[in-house]
Design an enzyme around this catalytic site. Structure first.
Site, short mmCIF file in Angstrom:
data_model
loop_
_atom_site.label_atom_id
_atom_site.label_comp_id
_atom_site.label_asym_id
_atom_site.label_seq_id
_atom_site.Cartn_x
_atom_site.Cartn_y
_atom_site.Cartn_z
N LEU A 19 -30.02 26.65 -19.84
CA LEU A 19 -29.02 27.39 -20.59
C LEU A 19 -27.99 28.04 -19.68
O LEU A 19 -26.79 28.02 -19.97
CB LEU A 19 -29.70 28.46 -21.45
CG LEU A 19 -30.33 27.99 -22.75
CD1 LEU A 19 -31.31 29.03 -23.28
CD2 LEU A 19 -29.27 27.68 -23.79
N ASP A 38 -28.54 32.20 -9.14
CA ASP A 38 -29.87 31.63 -9.30
C ASP A 38 -30.64 31.91 -8.03
O ASP A 38 -30.11 31.77 -6.92
CB ASP A 38 -29.83 30.13 -9.58
CG ASP A 38 -31.11 29.64 -10.24
OD1 ASP A 38 -31.09 29.42 -11.46
OD2 ASP A 38 -32.11 29.48 -9.53
N ILE A 74 -31.80 39.33 -9.02
CA ILE A 74 -31.11 40.32 -9.84
C ILE A 74 -32.07 41.30 -10.51
O ILE A 74 -31.63 42.25 -11.15
CB ILE A 74 -30.18 39.64 -10.88
CG1 ILE A 74 -30.89 38.48 -11.63
CG2 ILE A 74 -28.95 39.11 -10.18
CD1 ILE A 74 -31.81 38.90 -12.71
N ASN A 100 -29.12 35.91 -18.32
CA ASN A 100 -29.85 34.75 -18.82
C ASN A 100 -31.16 34.48 -18.08
O ASN A 100 -32.04 33.82 -18.61
CB ASN A 100 -28.94 33.52 -18.72
CG ASN A 100 -29.68 32.23 -18.97
OD1 ASN A 100 -29.97 31.85 -20.09
ND2 ASN A 100 -30.00 31.52 -17.87
N TYR A 171 -43.71 37.95 -23.01
CA TYR A 171 -42.34 37.47 -23.22
C TYR A 171 -41.72 38.10 -24.46
O TYR A 171 -40.57 38.55 -24.44
CB TYR A 171 -42.38 35.95 -23.34
CG TYR A 171 -41.06 35.27 -23.60
CD1 TYR A 171 -40.08 35.22 -22.62
CD2 TYR A 171 -40.83 34.66 -24.82
CE1 TYR A 171 -38.87 34.57 -22.87
CE2 TYR A 171 -39.63 34.00 -25.08
CZ TYR A 171 -38.66 33.97 -24.10
OH TYR A 171 -37.47 33.33 -24.35
N LYS A 175 -38.44 40.51 -24.49
CA LYS A 175 -37.24 40.10 -25.23
C LYS A 175 -36.90 41.08 -26.35
O LYS A 175 -35.73 41.25 -26.70
CB LYS A 175 -37.42 38.69 -25.78
CG LYS A 175 -37.36 37.61 -24.70
CD LYS A 175 -36.08 37.69 -23.89
CE LYS A 175 -35.85 36.45 -23.04
NZ LYS A 175 -34.63 36.57 -22.20
N THR A 205 -35.16 23.71 -22.48
CA THR A 205 -35.06 24.17 -21.11
C THR A 205 -36.39 23.86 -20.41
O THR A 205 -37.33 23.38 -21.04
CB THR A 205 -34.81 25.69 -21.04
OG1 THR A 205 -35.98 26.38 -21.53
CG2 THR A 205 -33.59 26.09 -21.86
#
Length: 305
Positions: A19, A38, A74, A100, A171, A175, A205
């Site tokens: 994505l 990345d 990050i 992302n 997860y 989220k 993905t």
């Protein structure tokens, strides 16, 4: 690249694959200059590259766009600070942050250990917070200097975070936290010209093609509804100046479908002017539930018969 130069600059985290790569390419095609982030660990990105950030940045420049690579983590203060600094050093401005980056460590709840919990929450939730924190500090400084930006934040949540998902407690919790972070950012940062929204994508993905293999396989012909590129037009628009006035919203994006998610809001209510007795509560709550809408089912849970 077919887009005309907009002058805008966006950073995209986790943009070496999937994505994030699709978003970076779509932003560049719209004329946006892109910082491609990345971490670059693992067996390699698209095309087998061991430096996926550089590969995507080179792909963009090869198509006539403008991009630079950033390989920092990050989810650390230093990495997030250097991400913003890379945009400012390369292009002198930052207009949009697309958060992302993420990964999965799926386990049923009784098998989910602390390391799996910490790792996923760290990357997804802290990996959203820290870039947002440093970008917001820059935009606040710009506003105080009399240069209020048209800044945009696009965070990545998930259907798991909105509805829950069996086998993905870590997860889903992370989220869900991204949604709350987005709502707070939209409220707190509006004075600095920032609009913040979240997207819950459904796409093929590295994460989803293993977990949901049956539904993620590309068709032999026709529209590939699970292609990650289908999600990117919404992200590009939310990152643009044209999305002014849209903030604090969550969107689902899958194939050719875009949905505005309507999250927690007050439903049926009962009230009296004194404390409830425990023996009274059951009947009242059952009455409220009879008047309430049915809850959306958790992903992967058995459907009620």
């Amino acid at each position: 690249m077919t887009g005309t130069r907009t002058g805008r600059v966006a950073v995209v985290t986790g943009a070496g694959r999937g994505l994030g790569r699709a978003h970076a390419l779509a932003l560049a095609a719209a004329g946006v200059r892109v910082v491609v982030n990345d971490l670059g660990t693992g067996p390699g990105g698209e095309g087998g590259s061991a430096d996926p950030a550089r590969s995507v940045a080179d792909e963009i420049t090869g198509l006539g766009g403008e991009a630079v690579a950033h390989r920092g983590d990050i989810a650390t203060t230093g990495g997030a600070a250097s991400l913003v600094a890379t945009a400012l050093d390369a292009y002198g401005r930052l207009d949009a942050l697309v958060n992302n980056a993420g990964f999965l460590r799926d386990r049923m709840l009784v098998n989910l250990d602390e390391d799996d919990w910490d790792a996923v929450v760290h990357v997804h939730l802290k990996g959203h917070f820290l870039p947002l924190r440093h970008a917001a500090a820059h935009w606040r400084a710009e506003t105080k200097a009399g240069r209020t930006p048209e800044a945009r934040v696009v965070n990545t949540t998930s259907g798991a975070g909105l509805l829950g998902s069996v086998g993905q407690a870590n997860y889903a919790a992370a989220k869900a936290g991204v949604v709350a972070l987005t709502l707070v950012a939209a409220a707190e940062l509006a004075r600095y010209g920032v609009r913040a929204n979240a997207v819950a994508p459904a796409a093929r993905t590295r994460m989803t093609e293993r977990t949901f293999a049956a539904t993620m396989t590309a068709p032999e012909s026709g529209f590939d509804a699970m292609a990650p590129e289908n999600v990117s037009p919404l992200v590009v628009w939310l990152a643009s100046a044209d999305s002014a006035g849209v903030t604090g919203r969550v969107f689902e994006a899958e194939g050719g479908r875009i949905t505005v998610m309507e999250g927690w809001r007050r439903g049926p209510t009962t009230e009296k002017a004194e404390r409830w007795a425990p023996e009274e509560v059951g009947e009242e709550v059952r009455g409220l539930l009879r008047r309430a809408r049915e809850a959306e089912p958790v992903y992967g849970a058995p459907r009620p018969s």
